[in-house]
Design a protein around this motif. Structure first.
Motif, mmCIF file in Angstrom:
data_model
loop_
_atom_site.group_PDB
_atom_site.id
_atom_site.type_symbol
_atom_site.label_atom_id
_atom_site.label_comp_id
_atom_site.label_asym_id
_atom_site.label_seq_id
_atom_site.Cartn_x
_atom_site.Cartn_y
_atom_site.Cartn_z
ATOM 1 N N ASP A 230 -6.592 7.819 3.542
ATOM 2 C CA ASP A 230 -7.162 8.511 2.387
ATOM 3 C C ASP A 230 -6.774 7.745 1.129
ATOM 4 O OD1 ASP A 230 -7.871 10.207 0.292
ATOM 5 O OD2 ASP A 230 -7.286 12.032 1.365
ATOM 6 N N TYR A 231 -7.764 7.153 0.486
ATOM 7 C CA TYR A 231 -7.514 6.315 -0.689
ATOM 8 C C TYR A 231 -7.181 7.122 -1.945
ATOM 9 C CZ TYR A 231 -9.365 2.300 1.897
ATOM 10 O OH TYR A 231 -9.568 1.299 2.803
ATOM 11 N N TYR A 232 -7.334 8.407 -1.885
ATOM 12 C CA TYR A 232 -7.043 9.244 -3.043
ATOM 13 C C TYR A 232 -5.736 10.016 -2.889
ATOM 14 C CZ TYR A 232 -11.750 8.266 -4.714
ATOM 15 O OH TYR A 232 -12.886 7.639 -5.171
ATOM 16 N N ARG A 233 -5.064 9.855 -1.762
ATOM 17 C CA ARG A 233 -3.831 10.595 -1.514
ATOM 18 C C ARG A 233 -2.678 9.640 -1.233
ATOM 19 N NH1 ARG A 233 -2.293 14.980 3.260
ATOM 20 N NH2 ARG A 233 -0.395 15.724 2.235
ATOM 21 N N VAL A 234 -1.657 9.714 -2.055
ATOM 22 C CA VAL A 234 -0.438 8.943 -1.813
ATOM 23 C C VAL A 234 0.249 9.515 -0.581
ATOM 24 C CG1 VAL A 234 1.824 8.310 -2.757
ATOM 25 C CG2 VAL A 234 -0.209 8.344 -4.244
ATOM 26 N N ASP A 235 0.793 8.645 0.248
ATOM 27 C CA ASP A 235 1.379 9.070 1.515
ATOM 28 C C ASP A 235 2.429 10.156 1.307
ATOM 29 O OD1 ASP A 235 3.242 8.865 3.969
ATOM 30 O OD2 ASP A 235 1.553 7.593 4.519
ATOM 31 N N PRO B 31 0.790 -1.241 0.000
ATOM 32 C CA PRO B 31 0.000 0.000 0.000
ATOM 33 C C PRO B 31 0.820 1.288 0.000
ATOM 34 C CG PRO B 31 -1.027 -1.603 1.416
ATOM 35 C CD PRO B 31 0.284 -2.199 0.989
ATOM 36 N N ILE B 32 0.301 2.264 -0.741
ATOM 37 C CA ILE B 32 1.002 3.546 -0.901
ATOM 38 C C ILE B 32 0.188 4.725 -0.389
ATOM 39 C CG2 ILE B 32 2.238 2.660 -2.920
ATOM 40 C CD1 ILE B 32 0.381 4.462 -4.646
ATOM 41 N N PHE B 33 -1.050 4.491 0.037
ATOM 42 C CA PHE B 33 -1.900 5.625 0.392
ATOM 43 C C PHE B 33 -1.630 6.107 1.815
ATOM 44 C CE2 PHE B 33 -4.593 3.187 -2.740
ATOM 45 C CZ PHE B 33 -4.225 3.980 -3.821
ATOM 46 N N ARG C 148 5.025 -2.471 -15.958
ATOM 47 C CA ARG C 148 3.660 -2.320 -15.448
ATOM 48 C C ARG C 148 3.683 -2.111 -13.931
ATOM 49 N NH1 ARG C 148 -0.272 -3.384 -19.885
ATOM 50 N NH2 ARG C 148 0.979 -4.389 -21.498
ATOM 51 N N VAL C 149 2.604 -1.504 -13.427
ATOM 52 C CA VAL C 149 2.521 -1.185 -12.002
ATOM 53 C C VAL C 149 1.177 -1.640 -11.448
ATOM 54 C CG1 VAL C 149 2.519 0.656 -10.280
ATOM 55 C CG2 VAL C 149 4.078 0.789 -12.249
ATOM 56 N N VAL C 150 1.215 -2.460 -10.409
ATOM 57 C CA VAL C 150 0.018 -2.963 -9.736
ATOM 58 C C VAL C 150 0.022 -2.454 -8.299
ATOM 59 C CG1 VAL C 150 -1.150 -5.054 -8.898
ATOM 60 C CG2 VAL C 150 -0.153 -5.009 -11.200
ATOM 61 N N LEU C 151 -1.098 -1.875 -7.875
ATOM 62 C CA LEU C 151 -1.233 -1.346 -6.524
ATOM 63 C C LEU C 151 -1.950 -2.331 -5.609
ATOM 64 C CD1 LEU C 151 -2.190 2.425 -6.948
ATOM 65 C CD2 LEU C 151 0.077 1.379 -6.783
ATOM 66 N N ALA D 210 4.855 12.629 -6.756
ATOM 67 C CA ALA D 210 5.961 11.682 -6.919
ATOM 68 C C ALA D 210 5.469 10.375 -7.525
ATOM 69 C CB ALA D 210 6.632 11.426 -5.570
ATOM 70 N N PHE D 211 4.273 9.925 -7.122
ATOM 71 C CA PHE D 211 3.751 8.686 -7.694
ATOM 72 C C PHE D 211 3.506 8.843 -9.189
ATOM 73 C CE2 PHE D 211 0.138 6.025 -9.024
ATOM 74 C CZ PHE D 211 0.757 4.780 -8.879
ATOM 75 N N ALA D 212 2.955 9.990 -9.601
ATOM 76 C CA ALA D 212 2.716 10.214 -11.023
ATOM 77 C C ALA D 212 4.022 10.189 -11.806
ATOM 78 C CB ALA D 212 1.995 11.548 -11.227
ATOM 79 N N GLU D 213 5.077 10.783 -11.243
ATOM 80 C CA GLU D 213 6.382 10.747 -11.901
ATOM 81 C C GLU D 213 6.897 9.314 -12.008
ATOM 82 O OE1 GLU D 213 9.332 13.389 -10.302
ATOM 83 O OE2 GLU D 213 7.870 14.996 -9.947
#
Length: 490
Positions: free
Chosen positions: A91-96, A77-79, A118-121, A104-107
């Protein structure tokens, strides 16, 4: 019904990253929320402390992952969360923010996709946390909260922190830090569906679903699949189910599960009685008792009978994870056992998944010890790293190791062999977990399969039986390898 799974997963080699522990790098701009006290990188992991791994660090490691042969990443998990493993979602819409936040996650996602990775969350949708806004409102406002029926409140007052008092609400495994959602509430159901859809639209390639069997609401995961696949039919949906999972793998729910049913027997055969039980008895995946080749073959055939072949080709095949002791430690720190297990993993149908650091010899017992920070290069086991690199490269080069049929060939004592075949390509994998060298004649073991063989990988030797044949194979003790069939001599 015809079962369809994501085609790309059949050709994937995954790398599981625990973001707090893999790599950290200086943010490209001032981030005050990241300017905090962290544990020293190389000290023993603790339940509550942070090492400070972040997405800029992972970006810096992408070249390394490519050199290893990785083309898919599974992130725990990254949130936003108040724990280093981040299974307590706020918060499921905010990366920690400690990971660098959404920016940073978008980059990272763009950089990974630029490299065709590929990236799986990790989707933690069975439970949230005490800090999750809707539950926190209940703690603040009691029976006046408008979100009461988002959770399972049993009576008043609630006790979210004082263990001397009853919690009075349903939580996962009675951990009051993890209040369970009321999935029967249509609003909760829709909220979770929209989270899944949102991140797929942001470009992620799939979801690994945490403890999905805890969600009892009929049709919940079927709807989740339908809505995710409507956005991206090639999205990968893999459930954390530790046991045989036919009910989840009927083509209507998940594409695959984390294949602990493969992991346990593979270590039980590779390591035998070297397995250290104190590291393996608590988790429910059974790398014991020791298996000989016939026992391993029986386990593998039982596994292969469980699901449709389309499912087997996309199973997430692991030997370590953040939930179990590291494979090397489980197998008594015996590197030969680790190499045998990796050989079996990289040549088995499905997508192999390396837990970060396993490839360089990272050790660790049960949680939190299985979550050490990724070591500096001078501490790497470079032979083990080269073993991973070579096998991954062969997997990418040979279709038979990815989508070829799998047939057990022989099981004699502690020598196990199987065939992977794709069109005209025929490969034989031999694994000797015993202490003595073994010699076999493949023309006798498998008449008609071929009389001329060549070593593709490993310390095997091939001798000629006659001028026309090369079929006498010696497999040294505690080793294994891959053979490729040669065309008949002209």
């Amino acid at each position: 019904m015809t079962i369809r799974t994501p085609e790309w997963v059949k050709h994937a080699v995954f790398y599981q990253i625990f973001p707090d522990r893999f790599a950290r790098s200086q943010p490209p701009h001032h981030c005050p929320e990241m300017a905090v006290t962290l544990e020293p990188w190389d000290t023993a992991p603790t339940l509550a402390g942070y090492k400070g791994g972040n997405f800029w660090g992972i970006i810096d490691k992408l070249d390394y992952l490519q050199s290893l042969g990785i083309n898919a990443i599974y992130l725990t998990p990254i949130f936003q969360s108040t724990c280093n493993h981040r299974y307590h979602t706020h918060d499921y819409y905010r990366v920690d923010p400690l990971l660098g936040g959404n920016e940073a996650f978008a980059e990272f996602l763009a950089a990974a996709h630029d490299r065709h990775i590929r990236v799986v969350l990790d989707g933690v949708f069975n439970h949230a946390s005490r800090g999750f806004f809707f539950f926190n409102d209940i703690l603040e406002n009691g029976p006046h909260s408008p979100w009461l029926d988002w959770f399972k409140v049993e009576r008043w007052p609630l006790s979210a922190y004082d263990g001397r008092l009853p919690a009075n609400y349903v939580s996962w495994v009675n951990n009051r830090a993890l209040p369970q959602f009321n999935h029967d509430n249509p609003a909760v159901r829709e909220y979770i569906m929209q989270i899944g859809e949102y991140w797929i639209r942001q470009g992620i390639d799939g979801w690994r679903l945490d403890v999905p069997f805890e969600v009892k609401t009929p049709g919940f995961w079927e709807e989740f699949r339908d809505r995710i696949k409507a956005i991206n039919p090639e999205a990968y949906i893999v459930g954390e189910v530790w046991k045989p999972a036919a009910e989840w793998l009927d083509g209507k729910t998940f594409d695959a599960v984390m294949n602990y049913v493969f992991a346990g027997p593979t270590m039980a055969f590779a390591a035998g009685d070297r397995v250290v039980l104190k590291h393996a008895e608590i988790p429910d995946y059974y790398p014991y008792p020791a298996l000989d080749a016939a026992g391993y073959q029986a386990k593998i055939e039982e596994l292969l009978d469980l699901y449709d072949w389309e499912i087997h080709q996309v199973q997430l095949n692991l030997i370590s994870s953040h939930d179990i002791a590291r494979a090397l430690t489980v197998m008594g720190d015996d590197v030969a056992s680790m190499q045998l297990a990796v050989l079996l993993q990289m040549t088995f149908p499905g997508a192999p998944c390396i837990y970060y650091g396993d490839e360089v010899g990272l050790r660790g017992s049960l949680d939190p010890d299985c979550r050490w920070a990724f070591p500096a290069e001078e501490k790497w086991d470079t032979d083990l790293l080269k073993h991973h690199q070579a096998l991954i490269q062969l997997r990418h080069q040979h279709p038979a190791l990815r989508t070829g049929a799998y047939h057990p060939l022989m099981a004699d004592g502690l020598l196990y062999g199987f065939v992977r075949q794709h069109s005209q390509e025929v490969l034989v994998v031999l694994v000797n977990s015993g202490e003595g060298d073994r010699t076999i004649d493949l023309s006798q073991v498998a008449p008609g399969l071929g009389d001329r063989w060549q070593v593709l990988y490993g310390p095997l030797t091939v001798e000629s039986k006659t001028e026309e044949t090369q079929s006498v194979i010696t497999v040294p003790s505690r080793s294994g390898g891959i053979l490729t069939r040669l065309e008949p001599a002209a």
